[in-house]
Design a protein around this motif. Sequence first.
Motif, PDB file in Angstrom:
ATOM      1  N   ALA A  24     -14.698  18.560  10.259  1.00  0.00           N
ATOM      2  CA  ALA A  24     -15.448  18.248   9.036  1.00  0.00           C
ATOM      3  C   ALA A  24     -14.817  18.946   7.850  1.00  0.00           C
ATOM      4  N   GLU A  25     -14.361  20.193   8.056  1.00  0.00           N
ATOM      5  CA  GLU A  25     -13.738  20.922   6.957  1.00  0.00           C
ATOM      6  C   GLU A  25     -12.370  20.297   6.616  1.00  0.00           C
ATOM      7  N   GLN A  26     -11.649  19.877   7.683  1.00  0.00           N
ATOM      8  CA  GLN A  26     -10.367  19.202   7.435  1.00  0.00           C
ATOM      9  C   GLN A  26     -10.562  17.914   6.612  1.00  0.00           C
ATOM     10  N   ALA A  27     -11.585  17.104   6.985  1.00  0.00           N
ATOM     11  CA  ALA A  27     -11.858  15.846   6.293  1.00  0.00           C
ATOM     12  C   ALA A  27     -12.232  16.085   4.846  1.00  0.00           C
ATOM     13  N   GLU A  28     -13.003  17.174   4.600  1.00  0.00           N
ATOM     14  CA  GLU A  28     -13.402  17.482   3.218  1.00  0.00           C
ATOM     15  C   GLU A  28     -12.183  17.818   2.383  1.00  0.00           C
ATOM     16  N   ALA A  29     -11.263  18.612   2.987  1.00  0.00           N
ATOM     17  CA  ALA A  29     -10.042  18.969   2.265  1.00  0.00           C
ATOM     18  C   ALA A  29      -9.165  17.734   2.029  1.00  0.00           C
ATOM     19  N   TYR A  30      -9.108  16.855   3.045  1.00  0.00           N
ATOM     20  CA  TYR A  30      -8.315  15.612   2.932  1.00  0.00           C
ATOM     21  C   TYR A  30      -8.831  14.752   1.775  1.00  0.00           C
ATOM     22  N   GLU A  31     -10.176  14.648   1.681  1.00  0.00           N
ATOM     23  CA  GLU A  31     -10.777  13.847   0.620  1.00  0.00           C
ATOM     24  C   GLU A  31     -10.499  14.434  -0.739  1.00  0.00           C
ATOM     25  N   GLU A  32     -10.551  15.801  -0.807  1.00  0.00           N
ATOM     26  CA  GLU A  32     -10.270  16.454  -2.087  1.00  0.00           C
ATOM     27  C   GLU A  32      -8.828  16.188  -2.518  1.00  0.00           C
ATOM     28  N   THR A  33      -7.907  16.134  -1.514  1.00  0.00           N
ATOM     29  CA  THR A  33      -6.492  15.961  -1.847  1.00  0.00           C
ATOM     30  C   THR A  33      -6.115  14.499  -2.103  1.00  0.00           C
ATOM     31  N   TYR A  34      -6.539  13.591  -1.223  1.00  0.00           N
ATOM     32  CA  TYR A  34      -6.075  12.199  -1.281  1.00  0.00           C
ATOM     33  C   TYR A  34      -7.147  11.165  -1.652  1.00  0.00           C
ATOM     34  N   GLY A  35      -8.359  11.603  -1.761  1.00  0.00           N
ATOM     35  CA  GLY A  35      -9.416  10.619  -2.004  1.00  0.00           C
ATOM     36  C   GLY A  35      -9.169   9.805  -3.255  1.00  0.00           C
TER      37      GLY A  35
ATOM     38  N   THR B 153       0.832  -1.215   0.000  1.00  0.00           N
ATOM     39  CA  THR B 153       0.000   0.000   0.000  1.00  0.00           C
ATOM     40  C   THR B 153       0.860   1.256   0.000  1.00  0.00           C
ATOM     41  N   VAL B 154       0.254   2.393  -0.426  1.00  0.00           N
ATOM     42  CA  VAL B 154       0.909   3.712  -0.385  1.00  0.00           C
ATOM     43  C   VAL B 154       0.628   4.329   0.983  1.00  0.00           C
ATOM     44  N   LYS B 155       1.675   4.788   1.704  1.00  0.00           N
ATOM     45  CA  LYS B 155       1.483   5.361   3.022  1.00  0.00           C
ATOM     46  C   LYS B 155       0.967   6.793   2.890  1.00  0.00           C
ATOM     47  N   LEU B 156      -0.219   7.075   3.472  1.00  0.00           N
ATOM     48  CA  LEU B 156      -0.829   8.405   3.439  1.00  0.00           C
ATOM     49  C   LEU B 156      -0.733   9.052   4.823  1.00  0.00           C
ATOM     50  N   PRO B 157      -0.675  10.407   4.887  1.00  0.00           N
ATOM     51  CA  PRO B 157      -0.620  11.078   6.199  1.00  0.00           C
ATOM     52  C   PRO B 157      -1.953  10.939   6.934  1.00  0.00           C
ATOM     53  N   THR B 158      -1.862  11.036   8.267  1.00  0.00           N
ATOM     54  CA  THR B 158      -3.102  11.036   9.040  1.00  0.00           C
ATOM     55  C   THR B 158      -3.807  12.364   8.832  1.00  0.00           C
ATOM     56  N   LEU B 159      -5.063  12.475   9.286  1.00  0.00           N
ATOM     57  CA  LEU B 159      -5.828  13.725   9.141  1.00  0.00           C
ATOM     58  C   LEU B 159      -5.157  14.851   9.928  1.00  0.00           C
ATOM     59  N   GLU B 160      -4.637  14.500  11.105  1.00  0.00           N
ATOM     60  CA  GLU B 160      -3.966  15.510  11.927  1.00  0.00           C
ATOM     61  C   GLU B 160      -2.702  16.010  11.242  1.00  0.00           C
ATOM     62  N   GLU B 161      -1.910  15.058  10.685  1.00  0.00           N
ATOM     63  CA  GLU B 161      -0.684  15.456   9.968  1.00  0.00           C
ATOM     64  C   GLU B 161      -1.024  16.300   8.758  1.00  0.00           C
ATOM     65  N   PHE B 162      -2.086  15.958   8.061  1.00  0.00           N
ATOM     66  CA  PHE B 162      -2.527  16.713   6.883  1.00  0.00           C
ATOM     67  C   PHE B 162      -2.919  18.139   7.251  1.00  0.00           C
ATOM     68  N   ALA B 163      -3.692  18.283   8.355  1.00  0.00           N
ATOM     69  CA  ALA B 163      -4.154  19.618   8.781  1.00  0.00           C
ATOM     70  C   ALA B 163      -2.976  20.490   9.163  1.00  0.00           C
ATOM     71  N   ARG B 164      -1.994  19.861   9.867  1.00  0.00           N
ATOM     72  CA  ARG B 164      -0.828  20.626  10.293  1.00  0.00           C
ATOM     73  C   ARG B 164      -0.004  21.071   9.094  1.00  0.00           C
ATOM     74  N   GLU B 165       0.179  20.152   8.092  1.00  0.00           N
ATOM     75  CA  GLU B 165       0.963  20.484   6.902  1.00  0.00           C
ATOM     76  C   GLU B 165       0.289  21.595   6.105  1.00  0.00           C
ATOM     77  N   ARG B 166      -1.045  21.599   6.066  1.00  0.00           N
ATOM     78  CA  ARG B 166      -1.776  22.567   5.235  1.00  0.00           C
ATOM     79  C   ARG B 166      -2.223  23.805   6.015  1.00  0.00           C
TER      80      ARG B 166
END
Length: 638
Positions: A106-117, A85-98
């Motif tokens: 909910a807004e973080q999850a929406e952005a995560y889905e747009e980026t990595y979904g 599998t491809v290793k993806l960042p956690t939601l917390e790591e994603f929010a911190r990076e962005r």
Amino acid sequence: MKRAPERTRKLHSGHFAFMRAVAQGLDARSAWDRYLRLEGEHVDTRKVNSTIAWIRSEFAAAARREAKPGTARLVLIDASLLPETVKLPTLEEFARERGLEDFSEAEQAEAYEETYGGKSRRTSRRAQLVNRQLDALRWLEHLVAQDPKPGDAVGVWLTPALADRIERAGMPTLFALVERINGVGRRWWTGIPGIGELKAARIVEWLEIHEAAIGMTIGEHARKPRMQLQPAELGAVVPQSTALVPFEKFLVPAELDGSAGRYRADPALCMLEAANDYEAIVEWLSSKRSAEGDKQSSTQRAYRKEAERLLLWSILERQKPLSSLSVADVTAFKAFLEAPPRSWCGHRYHQRWSPLWRPLEGALKPSAVRQALIILRGLFTFLRDQNYMVGNPFAGVTLPAETSRKLGSQRALSFEQWDIISSQLGQDPDNIAARRRDRAIRWLYATGLRLAEMVDARCSDLRQHEFRDAEGVERVGWLLGVVGKGSKFREVPVPPELIDELGDEFARMGRSMNVKAEENADVAILARFSKGGAAVPPATWSDSGLYKAIHGFMQRLALQLDESDAKRIRMASTHWLRHTHASHALKGREGQTPVPLLVVQNNLGHSSIATTSGYLNTEETERLKAMSAFWGKNAPTT
């Protein structure tokens, strides 16, 4: 010089199916058992890994031949070494990076889905590689996968170790291998060093998978133990035809059946109920029927063999009816027996039901040619006397000169060699077949019976007899009644130890150990017992079965011996045991009184004492030793 079949191994669909399973990470053991069991056990990790490496190298070589170096590199890669599998960042790591820490979850999850979904649903690098490899395998399979053909060398499809063993056993091609299996039956592998029941089963399984491509089928009779086969099943293996088949299966073409043979006598005066040559032979054979009724005697079998050879030769080689043969034809037939074509020859072990049966083993010796011509001269004398034919072409051919047959040392074992054999009896794993074989060897040596006489012997043929031994002590002995050549009856002494051994075997099988018990009366002395006890009537051991069992024992024993003894024991057959009985009885061991000549004559069933006495004068070593002593003291002077 004839070229040997190509042995470069080929790829079949099973190789590709197995490698697809390996590429996809499926259970390799299950895939191996399903597609590549012929290669060996899946528990042999080294074997599995080396086979995978060989297949990949063959795939790569095929791709390079097609100028596809990228595909060649692709099929050599082991996808299992890549992360799944491809290793993806956690939601917390994603929010911190962005910089989305202050946004709602909910807004973080929406952005995560747009980026990595999309990426999370895309295949991993490993999965991408597997898909590319599967595409390459489909392309390669269409390009290089082959189906086995009957003329292919066994080495093209079997592992080198298996192929070498099978080729050395006389089966260079798949055609010859399937012929052997159908011709011998379920235990076709016996006698082939290094091929046991498990390997044999895998070979048959692979042949069955590919039988449509090979164009040859493994018969049902080759899938069952011989004891489970009915005579009708064996009889159906070879269909009736105008080919090299036994007399009872041979179809004579109407134009060659002899109904209008050149030398036929007036049918109105014929005393036979025979409209053609085949029916005339049948009547001749019937006239040789023994007093035992429908049971075919050894004489009938010998006569049928010679008539069979002549009929087959007359139709297939000479293209003539039997009743049109001339003196010139008989002369040609004589030359044929002395040098038959290879296609007419086969091993004597192949029974009459087998596709491998042939009318000859090889060129006949002069004595055998003489005997054949004498028998066939008798056939045509019979046909002439019954007004079926006007003459006898065999009467116009000179017989080969009669030579005295050497007995004794020529086809007999020494005391030492018999002791070697005797010491090995009972050494094999204890089972019904081994005990029966050992009993047969002991009985043949002790009695001097012919093969057919031993097979036909029943418990009802045994009788007890009271007598006084050399010291005057009253004892009870055993005699076996035998109907031998010429339907002559004789009684042969049997050691009490063999009777006791037979009784012990009866007891093992749930029968009365009294060999004279009523329930044992019709039981053959060498019966093929089963484990069903007295409720299961034991089958009779066939002549060929007894011969093969003893021959196989002698071959295996010879492998353990020095060359001088090994050579003699390797040659030993059931008839050698008869000769050995006579030779040993007449000579007597050191300190043992020789058996009187007349007693040995009776044991052997010889009509003439001169025949039996031949065993007295054939030990070259003994004669030379005796004469050397004489010459030493009485050397001629010059």
